[in-house]
Design an enzyme around this catalytic site. Structure first.
Site, PDB file in Angstrom:
ATOM      1  N   LYS A  36       0.804  -1.221   0.000  1.00 29.87           N
ATOM      2  CA  LYS A  36       0.000   0.000   0.000  1.00 29.87           C
ATOM      3  C   LYS A  36       0.839   1.275   0.000  1.00 29.87           C
ATOM      4  O   LYS A  36       0.402   2.307  -0.494  1.00 29.87           O
ATOM      5  CB  LYS A  36      -0.956  -0.005   1.182  1.00 29.87           C
ATOM      6  N   GLU A  41      -9.541   6.296   3.866  1.00 25.85           N
ATOM      7  CA  GLU A  41     -10.295   5.253   4.548  1.00 25.85           C
ATOM      8  C   GLU A  41      -9.345   4.084   4.742  1.00 25.85           C
ATOM      9  O   GLU A  41      -8.343   3.962   4.041  1.00 25.85           O
ATOM     10  CB  GLU A  41     -11.486   4.823   3.691  1.00 25.85           C
ATOM     11  N   SER A  78       1.626  -9.766  -0.856  1.00 25.89           N
ATOM     12  CA  SER A  78       1.259  -8.354  -0.716  1.00 25.89           C
ATOM     13  C   SER A  78       1.703  -7.730   0.603  1.00 25.89           C
ATOM     14  O   SER A  78       1.912  -6.524   0.676  1.00 25.89           O
ATOM     15  CB  SER A  78      -0.255  -8.198  -0.883  1.00 25.89           C
TER      16      SER A  78
END
Ligand SMILES: *Cc1c(COP(=O)(O)O)cnc(C)c1O
Length: 386
Positions: free
Chosen positions: A90, A112, A371
């Site tokens: 991210k 968010e 990830s």
């Protein structure tokens, strides 16, 4: 794809922007600025500087020798997004968007977050670039991921728990969009996945595509050829679209997204509009977005990125589901065989790869996009295994 449609953020029938006029104006300006800076040499140089010096890219493409032996079949490689600063993919997107926000003159960042990983990535980038940071998080998720809430606060962010609806990720998205409409003059909405109205899916893909840009170069160096399959977990779909991006036009490479069987958006969803864009959505009998319950908070979303919806209906990518039991087993197996504790989200990809690898032969190559790392999930898994 038709250039014109791509510009407007359509992927076949999916994507687009279905928002009130006030918000559309904000998004039009954002699109314009994104396309302007995306190819600007100074912007690109600044982005690659921070990805290298701060995030720690490139992330390795590790040959998983013991896993390959244990599963029998394809050679397994792991793309190590778990080794990025803050422990997941991210941050790639957070750094990209915050650099854009800076160029656009924003002083305040809102976001968010579901698992808390995007909130932590955003709060991290805000700390470094000295931006005010407000994070909306479902109340239920603040309890599931209390340590991530504390991390965000340590990093100087304000975390606002959202009680409305299910108190989950999709409710937090609604609140964040409301904030943007009220405060668009000084505020940049840093969206965490390849979802939402145009230009977000295109923008997030752009910033996550570094994953496959690197992995393609790395596998060509190591093996002298392209992989046969890429497996990635799909919540909103950002790590998966980043892991697929540079292979979409390579038809020999199978692209496989993996979802929880409790949130099988791509497997069972129908075309619908959610959060201002069209995608496959899990609907209940009343036609409302279904309540989803995944053990991985980051995969708990009843929608999916529009490009994945398109890749699914055109057949370019395949999507599979795995059960909680399979995920927990994969979480432990990767820890034991490779010394890597994966995020529960990433363990979905590992669980599916375990089924796929033995169906492939020894000359074939399978890349699992790892990830994120599993430190955030260790306590939850401890409770579940007890
Ligand atoms: C948030 C998260 C995901 C899911 O988000 P995508 O946008 O689908 O990639 C997957 N893995 C990890 C480690 C995450 O933190």
């Amino acid at each position: 794809m038709d250039q014109q449609l791509q510009q407007e953020g359509y992927f076949g029938e999916f994507g687009g922007s279905f928002v009130p006029p006030e918000l559309q104006e904000v998004l039009n300006y954002l699109s314009e600025q994104f396309y302007k800076f995306r190819d600007d040499p100074e912007f690109k140089e600044e982005l690659s500087y921070y990805l290298r010096e701060y995030v720690g890219r490139k992330s390795p493409l590790t040959f998983a020798e013991r896993l390959t032996k244990a599963w029998g079949g394809a050679k397994i490689y792991l793309k190590r997004e778990d080794l990025n600063h803050t422990g997941a993919h991210k941050i790639n997107n957070a750094i990209g968007q915050i650099l854009l926000a800076k160029r656009m003159g924003a002083k305040r960042i809102i976001a968010e977050t579901g698992a808390g990983q995007h909130g932590v990535a955003t709060a991290t980038a805000c700390a470094m670039f000295d931006m005010e940071c407000v994070i909306y998080m479902g109340a239920e998720d603040t309890r599931r991921q209390a340590l991530n809430v504390f991390r965000m606060e340590l990093l100087g962010a304000t975390v606002i728990p959202v009680d409305k609806g299910q108190g989950r990720l999709k409710d937090a998205v609604d609140e964040a969009l409301g904030d943007l409409v009220r405060n668009y003059k000084n505020t940049f909405y840093l969206l965490g996945s390849a979802v939402g109205p145009h230009p977000f899916p295109t923008m997030v893909k752009h910033f996550q595509a570094v994953i496959s840009e690197e992995s393609k170069q790395q596998i060509l160096e190591k093996e002298g050829r392209l992989p046969d399959a890429i497996v990635a977990c799909a919540g909103g779909g950002s790590n998966a679209i980043g892991a697929f991006a540079h292979y979409i036009d390579e038809p020999s490479v199978r692209l496989i997204g993996v979802e929880p069987d409790k949130a099988p958006t791509l497997t069972e969803g129908v075309p619908s509009i959610i959060h201002g864009f069209k995608c496959l959505v899990l609907l209940d009998e009343e036609g409302q977005p279904q309540k989803t319950y995944s053990i991985a908070a980051g995969l708990d979303y009843p929608g999916i990125g529009p490009e994945h919806s398109h890749l699914k209906v055109t057949g370019r990518a395949e999507y599979a589901t795995v059960t909680n039991e399979e995920v927990l087993a994969a979480f432990q197996e990767l820890s034991r065989t490779e010394g890597i504790i994966p995020a529960l989200e990433s363990a979905h990809a590992v669980a599916h790869a375990k089924k796929l690898a033995p169906t492939m032969d020894e000359n074939q190559i399978l890349i699992i996009n790892l990830s994120g790392r599993g430190d955030k999930d260790v306590e939850q898994v401890f409770q579940m295994l007890k």
